[in-house]
Motif scaffolding. Structure first.
Motif, short mmCIF file in Angstrom:
data_model
loop_
_atom_site.label_atom_id
_atom_site.label_comp_id
_atom_site.label_asym_id
_atom_site.label_seq_id
_atom_site.Cartn_x
_atom_site.Cartn_y
_atom_site.Cartn_z
N VAL A 1 -42.41 12.45 52.82
CA VAL A 1 -41.48 12.51 51.69
C VAL A 1 -42.16 12.66 50.34
N GLY A 2 -43.50 12.69 50.33
CA GLY A 2 -44.22 12.78 49.07
C GLY A 2 -44.66 11.41 48.59
N THR A 3 -45.74 11.39 47.81
CA THR A 3 -46.33 10.12 47.39
C THR A 3 -45.38 9.29 46.53
N GLU A 4 -44.76 9.93 45.54
CA GLU A 4 -43.90 9.18 44.63
C GLU A 4 -42.74 8.54 45.39
N ALA A 5 -42.12 9.32 46.26
CA ALA A 5 -41.00 8.78 47.04
C ALA A 5 -41.46 7.68 47.99
N ALA A 6 -42.65 7.85 48.58
CA ALA A 6 -43.16 6.85 49.52
C ALA A 6 -43.43 5.52 48.82
N ILE A 7 -43.92 5.58 47.58
CA ILE A 7 -44.11 4.33 46.82
C ILE A 7 -42.78 3.59 46.71
N LEU A 8 -41.72 4.32 46.44
CA LEU A 8 -40.41 3.70 46.30
C LEU A 8 -39.88 3.20 47.64
N VAL A 9 -40.16 3.92 48.71
CA VAL A 9 -39.76 3.44 50.04
C VAL A 9 -40.46 2.12 50.35
N GLY A 10 -41.75 2.06 50.02
CA GLY A 10 -42.48 0.80 50.20
C GLY A 10 -41.91 -0.31 49.35
N ASP A 11 -41.57 0.01 48.11
CA ASP A 11 -40.95 -0.98 47.23
C ASP A 11 -39.63 -1.48 47.81
N LEU A 12 -38.86 -0.55 48.38
CA LEU A 12 -37.59 -0.93 48.99
C LEU A 12 -37.83 -1.91 50.14
N ALA A 13 -38.86 -1.67 50.93
CA ALA A 13 -39.18 -2.58 52.03
C ALA A 13 -39.48 -3.98 51.51
N LEU A 14 -40.17 -4.07 50.39
CA LEU A 14 -40.47 -5.38 49.82
C LEU A 14 -39.19 -6.08 49.35
N VAL A 15 -38.30 -5.32 48.71
CA VAL A 15 -37.01 -5.88 48.28
C VAL A 15 -36.21 -6.37 49.48
N LEU A 16 -36.19 -5.57 50.54
CA LEU A 16 -35.40 -5.95 51.72
C LEU A 16 -36.03 -7.11 52.48
N ALA A 17 -37.35 -7.26 52.38
CA ALA A 17 -37.99 -8.44 52.97
C ALA A 17 -37.47 -9.70 52.29
N ASP A 18 -37.35 -9.65 50.98
CA ASP A 18 -36.76 -10.77 50.24
C ASP A 18 -35.31 -10.99 50.63
N ASP A 19 -34.58 -9.88 50.75
CA ASP A 19 -33.16 -9.96 51.10
C ASP A 19 -32.97 -10.63 52.45
N LEU A 20 -33.80 -10.27 53.42
CA LEU A 20 -33.71 -10.88 54.74
C LEU A 20 -34.02 -12.37 54.69
N LEU A 21 -35.05 -12.73 53.95
CA LEU A 21 -35.46 -14.13 53.90
C LEU A 21 -34.42 -14.99 53.18
N HIS A 22 -33.99 -14.53 52.00
CA HIS A 22 -33.04 -15.32 51.22
C HIS A 22 -31.65 -15.31 51.84
N GLY A 23 -31.34 -14.27 52.60
CA GLY A 23 -30.03 -14.20 53.24
C GLY A 23 -30.05 -14.58 54.70
N ALA A 24 -31.09 -15.27 55.11
CA ALA A 24 -31.25 -15.60 56.53
C ALA A 24 -30.29 -16.69 56.99
N GLY A 25 -29.70 -17.42 56.06
CA GLY A 25 -28.84 -18.53 56.46
C GLY A 25 -29.60 -19.82 56.64
N LEU A 26 -30.76 -19.92 55.98
CA LEU A 26 -31.55 -21.15 56.06
C LEU A 26 -30.88 -22.26 55.24
N THR A 27 -31.16 -23.48 55.61
CA THR A 27 -30.67 -24.61 54.81
C THR A 27 -31.46 -24.65 53.51
N PRO A 28 -30.93 -25.32 52.48
CA PRO A 28 -31.69 -25.44 51.22
C PRO A 28 -33.08 -26.05 51.45
N ALA A 29 -33.17 -27.02 52.33
CA ALA A 29 -34.47 -27.65 52.60
C ALA A 29 -35.43 -26.66 53.25
N GLN A 30 -34.92 -25.88 54.19
CA GLN A 30 -35.77 -24.88 54.84
C GLN A 30 -36.25 -23.83 53.85
#
Length: 342
Positions: free
Chosen positions: A114-143
């Motif tokens: 997809v090209g270097t510039e687009a790939a940087i953004l795809v990688g950035d999206l993966a980092l955002v979605l890693a956060d999304d998965l963790l924060h939206g995992a349904g963990l308890t506040p303590a967890q």
């Protein structure tokens, strides 16, 4: 006695993680379509994650959860574990850009597609979605409170390790110290130790369990990267899915190269200095470098370092106060991750 495989089915666990990832990306695709946003970035990330991968980090995360007393693999734990694979995608996509690699998992790298510039953004999206998965995992506040410091440290260590890696590329030193530091921070902490500790944090592990998992995880993680260094030079690209010239062309500061530089005679040193770090290195000249790596004993010495680290981890397990089935799983992983050909 229960069969460890029946208590911890790695294949089923990998499939469950794949399902979490696929469902999350499908949701992102639907959201992008609904809002009229470009779907290509999500598709590129989905294609990358669907192209393979061992899912070592999620497996170890669930192992850490069970090591600390957790049972099974409930959905919140699976989603937290899957966040590690999404972060791994971010790291690999950006690493391939940094290394100018052409292939990954037997396919063109994302930036070649997809090209270097687009790939940087795809990688950035993966980092955002890693956060999304963790924060939206349904963990308890303590967890969540227990897990976030572990996740943040894991990510920061990986970035610092990558920074050290590029800082030393081109002129690798003969001292193994810098290369071992890179090995620990770029790979060992986020591949083995970090996922184990993240899973353990979900189950509120005590300091004894955490120390045991670190004592196992760091040497296995280092051995994993040392094996990767060997495969990067001596591996068969048809098996590894990666080129066998990239590390030599970049002049990566690996332990393998440091051992060779420290043992080389004058002629061998000239060969290494002439070819290692040459971005136009061809297969014939790479063959000369490989001969030096063998003749200096560097390759054999690295194999010994891998075996020593694996044994250190196994010795830790011998006296560890962990569930028997988890000790069996970790013993198996100590071999599969350090003796691999891919």
């Amino acid at each position: 006695m229960s069969d460890p495989a029946s208590l911890f089915d790695q294949d089923s666990l990998r499939r469950a993680v794949d399902t979490v990832l696929a469902d999350h990306l499908s949701g992102q695709m639907r959201s992008a379509r609904r809002r009229g946003l470009p779907q290509e970035a999500v598709q590129a990330l989905s294609d990358f994650l669907g192209a393979g991968g061992k899912r070592i980090r999620p497996v170890l995360c669930v192992a850490g959860w069970q090591a600390a007393g957790g049972t099974g693999a409930p959905e919140p734990v699976l989603r937290a574990a899957a966040s590690l694979e999404m972060f791994h995608a971010f790291a690999l996509i950006h690493d391939d850009i940094i290394d100018a690699s052409d292939t990954r998992r037997g396919r063109p790298t994302v930036h070649r597609q997809v090209g270097t510039e687009a790939a940087i953004l795809v990688g950035d999206l993966a980092l955002v979605l890693a956060d999304d998965l963790l924060h939206g995992a349904g963990l308890t506040p303590a967890q969540l409170a227990a897990v976030l410091p572990v996740a943040n440290q894991l990510r920061a260590d990986t970035v610092f390790g990558e920074y050290l890696d590029i800082s030393h590329a081109g002129q690798p030193p003969a001292d193994t110290g810098p290369a071992l530091t890179i090995t620990r921070y770029k790979t060992a902490k986020y591949t083995v130790e970090g996922p184990l500790l993240l899973g353990a944090a979900l189950a509120a592990a005590d300091s004894t369990v955490r120390s045991t998992l670190s004592a196992y995880g760091l040497p296995v993680g280092e051995a994993f990267q040392l094996r990767d260094d060997l495969l990067g030079v001596f591996g068969n690209p048809d098996d590894t899915g990666k080129p066998d010239l990239d590390d030599l062309r970049k002049g990566k500061a690996t332990v393998l190269m440091a051992l060779a530089l420290g043992r080389a005679d004058a002629g061998q040193l000239r060969t290494l200095r002439r070819h290692v770090g040459n971005p136009y290195l061809n297969h014939d000249d790479a063959g000369h470098v490989r001969t030096v790596l063998i003749d200096t004993g560097a390759r054999a010495a690295l194999e010994e370092m891998i075996a020593q680290r694996r044994q250190t981890a196994l010795t830790t397990l011998d006296t560890a106060a962990l569930p028997l089935h988890i000790k069996a799983v970790l013993r198996s992983l100590a071999f599969t991750t350090t003796s691999r050909t891919t």
